[in-house]
Design a protein around this motif. Structure first.
Motif, mmCIF file in Angstrom:
data_model
loop_
_atom_site.group_PDB
_atom_site.id
_atom_site.type_symbol
_atom_site.label_atom_id
_atom_site.label_comp_id
_atom_site.label_asym_id
_atom_site.label_seq_id
_atom_site.Cartn_x
_atom_site.Cartn_y
_atom_site.Cartn_z
ATOM 1 N N THR A 20 0.713 -0.976 -0.430
ATOM 2 C CA THR A 20 0.260 -0.168 -0.361
ATOM 3 C C THR A 20 1.003 1.234 0.268
ATOM 4 O OG1 THR A 20 -1.855 -0.956 0.880
ATOM 5 C CG2 THR A 20 -1.776 1.397 1.575
ATOM 6 N N TYR A 21 0.142 2.286 -1.170
ATOM 7 C CA TYR A 21 1.404 3.649 -0.369
ATOM 8 C C TYR A 21 0.863 4.477 0.588
ATOM 9 C CZ TYR A 21 2.593 2.472 -5.210
ATOM 10 O OH TYR A 21 3.319 2.144 -6.897
ATOM 11 N N TYR A 22 1.414 4.547 1.184
ATOM 12 C CA TYR A 22 1.497 5.344 2.876
ATOM 13 C C TYR A 22 1.501 6.702 2.308
ATOM 14 C CZ TYR A 22 -0.147 1.781 6.102
ATOM 15 O OH TYR A 22 -0.834 0.868 6.491
ATOM 16 N N ILE A 23 1.149 7.713 3.138
ATOM 17 C CA ILE A 23 0.771 9.593 2.708
ATOM 18 C C ILE A 23 1.886 9.780 4.566
ATOM 19 C CG2 ILE A 23 0.937 11.416 2.936
ATOM 20 C CD1 ILE A 23 -2.101 10.566 1.054
ATOM 21 N N ASN A 24 1.593 8.780 4.857
ATOM 22 C CA ASN A 24 1.327 8.753 6.411
ATOM 23 C C ASN A 24 1.347 8.032 7.474
ATOM 24 O OD1 ASN A 24 -0.724 9.963 7.640
ATOM 25 N ND2 ASN A 24 0.271 11.516 6.778
ATOM 26 N N LYS A 25 1.565 7.757 8.123
ATOM 27 C CA LYS A 25 0.771 6.280 9.464
ATOM 28 C C LYS A 25 -0.758 6.322 8.732
ATOM 29 C CE LYS A 25 1.048 7.947 14.057
ATOM 30 N NZ LYS A 25 0.394 8.625 13.674
ATOM 31 N N ASP A 26 -1.728 7.325 9.109
ATOM 32 C CA ASP A 26 -3.046 7.623 9.469
ATOM 33 C C ASP A 26 -3.336 7.365 7.620
ATOM 34 O OD1 ASP A 26 -2.620 7.218 12.523
ATOM 35 O OD2 ASP A 26 -2.339 9.499 12.291
ATOM 36 N N THR A 27 -2.711 7.752 6.650
ATOM 37 C CA THR A 27 -3.077 8.127 5.392
ATOM 38 C C THR A 27 -2.441 7.315 4.097
ATOM 39 O OG1 THR A 27 -2.983 10.595 6.272
ATOM 40 C CG2 THR A 27 -4.247 10.436 4.199
ATOM 41 N N VAL A 28 -3.196 7.257 3.296
ATOM 42 C CA VAL A 28 -3.159 5.962 2.763
ATOM 43 C C VAL A 28 -4.104 6.646 0.984
ATOM 44 C CG1 VAL A 28 -2.990 3.891 3.867
ATOM 45 C CG2 VAL A 28 -4.647 4.221 2.558
ATOM 46 N N LEU A 29 -3.358 6.232 0.063
ATOM 47 C CA LEU A 29 -3.754 6.289 -1.499
ATOM 48 C C LEU A 29 -4.570 5.158 -1.531
ATOM 49 C CD1 LEU A 29 -0.991 8.028 -4.001
ATOM 50 C CD2 LEU A 29 -2.843 9.184 -3.160
ATOM 51 N N ARG A 30 -6.411 5.629 -1.657
ATOM 52 C CA ARG A 30 -7.311 4.108 -2.024
ATOM 53 C C ARG A 30 -6.581 2.990 -2.072
ATOM 54 N NH1 ARG A 30 -11.592 8.087 -4.278
ATOM 55 N NH2 ARG A 30 -9.999 8.538 -6.332
ATOM 56 N N THR A 31 -6.986 1.844 -1.632
ATOM 57 C CA THR A 31 -6.171 0.729 -2.951
ATOM 58 C C THR A 31 -7.346 0.022 -3.407
ATOM 59 O OG1 THR A 31 -6.986 -1.001 -0.411
ATOM 60 C CG2 THR A 31 -4.342 0.187 -0.432
ATOM 61 N N HIS A 32 -8.780 -0.069 -2.455
ATOM 62 C CA HIS A 32 -9.641 -0.188 -3.787
ATOM 63 C C HIS A 32 -10.574 1.052 -3.213
ATOM 64 C CE1 HIS A 32 -10.804 -2.566 0.203
ATOM 65 N NE2 HIS A 32 -10.042 -1.568 0.580
ATOM 66 N N THR A 33 -11.897 0.921 -4.232
ATOM 67 C CA THR A 33 -12.657 1.600 -4.263
ATOM 68 C C THR A 33 -14.291 1.163 -3.120
ATOM 69 O OG1 THR A 33 -14.192 0.448 -5.360
ATOM 70 C CG2 THR A 33 -13.576 2.716 -6.772
ATOM 71 N N SER A 34 -14.141 0.285 -2.195
ATOM 72 C CA SER A 34 -15.094 -0.162 -1.636
ATOM 73 C C SER A 34 -14.253 1.224 -0.372
ATOM 74 C CB SER A 34 -14.382 -1.318 -0.704
ATOM 75 O OG SER A 34 -14.658 -2.347 -2.434
ATOM 76 N N ALA A 35 -13.189 1.369 -0.109
ATOM 77 C CA ALA A 35 -12.931 2.987 1.159
ATOM 78 C C ALA A 35 -13.934 3.699 1.214
ATOM 79 C CB ALA A 35 -11.726 3.130 0.451
ATOM 80 N N HIS A 36 -14.613 3.367 -0.249
ATOM 81 C CA HIS A 36 -15.843 4.658 0.200
ATOM 82 C C HIS A 36 -17.510 3.987 0.379
ATOM 83 C CE1 HIS A 36 -12.778 7.995 -0.812
ATOM 84 N NE2 HIS A 36 -12.929 6.635 -2.221
ATOM 85 N N GLN A 37 -17.380 3.006 0.633
ATOM 86 C CA GLN A 37 -19.030 1.973 1.466
ATOM 87 C C GLN A 37 -19.095 2.033 2.129
ATOM 88 O OE1 GLN A 37 -19.262 -1.971 1.927
ATOM 89 N NE2 GLN A 37 -18.127 -2.424 -0.223
ATOM 90 N N ALA A 38 -18.490 2.482 3.025
ATOM 91 C CA ALA A 38 -19.123 2.515 4.870
ATOM 92 C C ALA A 38 -19.414 4.420 5.236
ATOM 93 C CB ALA A 38 -18.476 2.867 5.757
ATOM 94 N N ASP A 39 -18.978 4.970 4.872
ATOM 95 C CA ASP A 39 -19.751 6.694 3.539
ATOM 96 C C ASP A 39 -20.922 6.757 2.996
ATOM 97 O OD1 ASP A 39 -17.322 7.551 5.740
ATOM 98 O OD2 ASP A 39 -15.903 8.299 4.047
ATOM 99 N N THR A 40 -20.514 6.179 1.771
ATOM 100 C CA THR A 40 -21.875 6.280 0.586
ATOM 101 C C THR A 40 -23.019 5.306 1.417
ATOM 102 O OG1 THR A 40 -20.169 5.735 -0.474
ATOM 103 C CG2 THR A 40 -22.213 5.926 -1.484
ATOM 104 N N PHE A 41 -22.847 4.123 2.168
ATOM 105 C CA PHE A 41 -23.773 3.297 3.109
ATOM 106 C C PHE A 41 -24.735 4.428 4.535
ATOM 107 C CE2 PHE A 41 -22.321 -0.724 2.069
ATOM 108 C CZ PHE A 41 -22.791 -1.242 1.217
#
Ligand code: FA5
Ligand code: MG
Length: 421
Positions: free
Chosen positions: A134-155
């Motif tokens: 995974t590409y990390y910007i820092n320990k808490d932040t990444v470039l999303r590895t999949h669009t599922s990263a938005h599932q919870a917020d969109t639900f």
């Protein structure tokens, strides 16, 4: 401390500082640090940051984003009207009409570790969380590895029963004709109240029906497809759909019945539903007959000029330029790693070094196993080929030399010279 990237390939990083900037390097990322001194009247130094999409993010020992990745953030190929990825997106969207489905095509690729992993129930030791993957910007932040990263917020937003999210996603992954470290996925999901989903086989039957009706414009039939049981932390049961392509099975998508913990955590505990995540490049390769994933990134008019919004046409190869392969074999010190610590050297580190040095001139890399005891010995065959011109042997040799230099200088590798071609 081992350094993974050479400084010429690094993203712009900066600190706002009260003294003279001093260039330092942490895990290959160049940072500008202030020389704040004890008796200085100036402000204490700000932590080093990196700038992405116009915003500054603090960087730390997790940061691992090279410039060939950060520069892809602005490309947004899925939104270029005449690009095959955008044409593919719109075709699939037409199968999932509004207003039941809402489309989200412009969500930022910068997400929290929580969004990308925790919100989906990824266990803390899941390999996808590793810096090798995974590409990390820092320990808490990444470039999303999949669009599922938005599932919870969109639900949670609850603005429609279904949604489609198309976006660029980022992974440290293999180099071959169907893998690229930046690619595009479309996430689809549909929720029902429990008593609404009338299909006899339930949600599981609905999703397979929906997916099998996805567009197949002009694909040379017969298309051999198969469903394979799969595992995702956020769906159960889960499957992947594969298609037979260029002599092998190619995975197109993952899908499944959404685990109840997701709607529950999103405040909609009475809903059930399905979700899928499809690789847009993979579908576009089939629809348009594009033989190599690198072509989607081409700015060459001989590629881009072949496509028109709303039309599916067969790609006409402009030429096939000769490949040039080079082998490299080396030993590594036992503790060698991208993180400079105890984590072992990972195949993806090799992929990343080659991408940094050769960019899109690397067509594929194969790992050979080497029967040696004692020190860890690794062998790779790197196939260099330009899609746009004939690559000269001396050019491939200097790329290979540069790969070798990184291995030696940044990983302490001992290269076995005889292995070179
Ligand atoms: C996922 O990313 C899941 N989020 C999919 C999902 C969504 C499952 C919703 C269940 C419910 P996976 O890692 O298998 O799954 O990737 C999905 C698709 O992305 C693959 O099938 C493939 O088409 C594409 N893909 C994966 N890696 C690459 C790559 N390096 N280059 C190009 N396409 C890729
Ligand atoms: Mg998969």
């Amino acid at each position: 401390m081992r350094l993974l990237f050479s400084s010429r390939n690094l993203p712009t990083t900066s600190g706002t500082f009260g003294g003279f900037p001093e260039v330092i390097r942490v895990r290959g990322i160049t940072q500008f640090h202030s020389q704040w001194r004890k008796y200085s009247t100036k402000e204490p130094p700000s932590p080093p940051t990196t700038q992405l999409e116009g915003k500054h993010y603090p960087i730390d020992e997790w940061t691992n984003i090279p410039s060939h990745i950060s520069s892809a953030l602005s490309r947004k190929l899925h939104l270029q009207p005449s690009h095959p990825l955008s044409i593919t997106r719109r075709l699939i969207e037409s199968r999932f009409p509004s207003p039941t489905y809402q489309y989200h095509n412009d969500l930022s690729p910068i997400v929290s570790v929580h969004q990308n992993f925790d919100s989906l129930g990824f266990p803390i030791d899941h390999p996808g969380r590793c810096r090798t993957d995974t590409y990390y910007i820092n320990k808490d932040t990444v470039l999303r590895t999949h669009t599922s990263a938005h599932q919870a917020d969109t639900f949670r937003s609850g603005t429609s029963d279904g949604f489609l999210i198309s976006a660029d996603v980022y992974r440290r992954d293999a180099i071959d004709r169907s893998h690229y470290p930046v690619f595009h996925q479309m996430e689809g999901a549909r929720m029902w109240s429990r008593n609404e989903c009338g299909a006899s086989g339930g949600v599981a039957a609905v999703i397979r029906e929906e997916i099998e009706s996805m567009p197949k414009h002009g694909i040379n039939e017969p298309l051999r497809v198969r469903w394979v049981e799969a595992y995702f932390p956020f769906t159960s049961p889960s499957w992947e759909l594969e298609v037979y392509w260029q002599g092998d099975w190619l995975e197109l998508l993952g899908c499944g019945v959404v685990k109840q913990s997701l709607p529950k955590n999103a405040g909609i505990p009475d809903k059930i539903g399905w979700a899928f995540g499809v690789g847009l490049e993979r579908v576009a390769m089939l629809l348009f007959g594009v033989p190599d994933i690198r072509l989607f990134w081409s700015l060459d008019e001989r590629f881009l000029g072949q496509f028109k919004g709303g039309e599916v046409s067969r790609f006409v190869p402009f030429s096939k330029f000769p490949p040039c392969y080079k082998d490299i074999a080396f030993w590594l010190p036992n503790s060698s790693s991208a993180a400079g610590g105890q984590v072992p050297f990972h195949e993806n580190d090799m992929m990343e070094i080659v991408r940094n040095v050769a960019g899109d001139l690397a067509e594929d890399i194969d790992e050979f196993t080497h029967p040696k005891t004692g020190r860890k010995s690794l062998c790779f065959r790197i196939n260099y080929r330009s899609l746009e011109r004939t690559l000269r042997n001396d050019e491939a040799n200097s790329l290979q030399q540069a790969v070798k230099r990184v291995l030696v200088e940044e990983f302490g590798a001992e290269v076995r010279e005889k292995s070179e071609k």
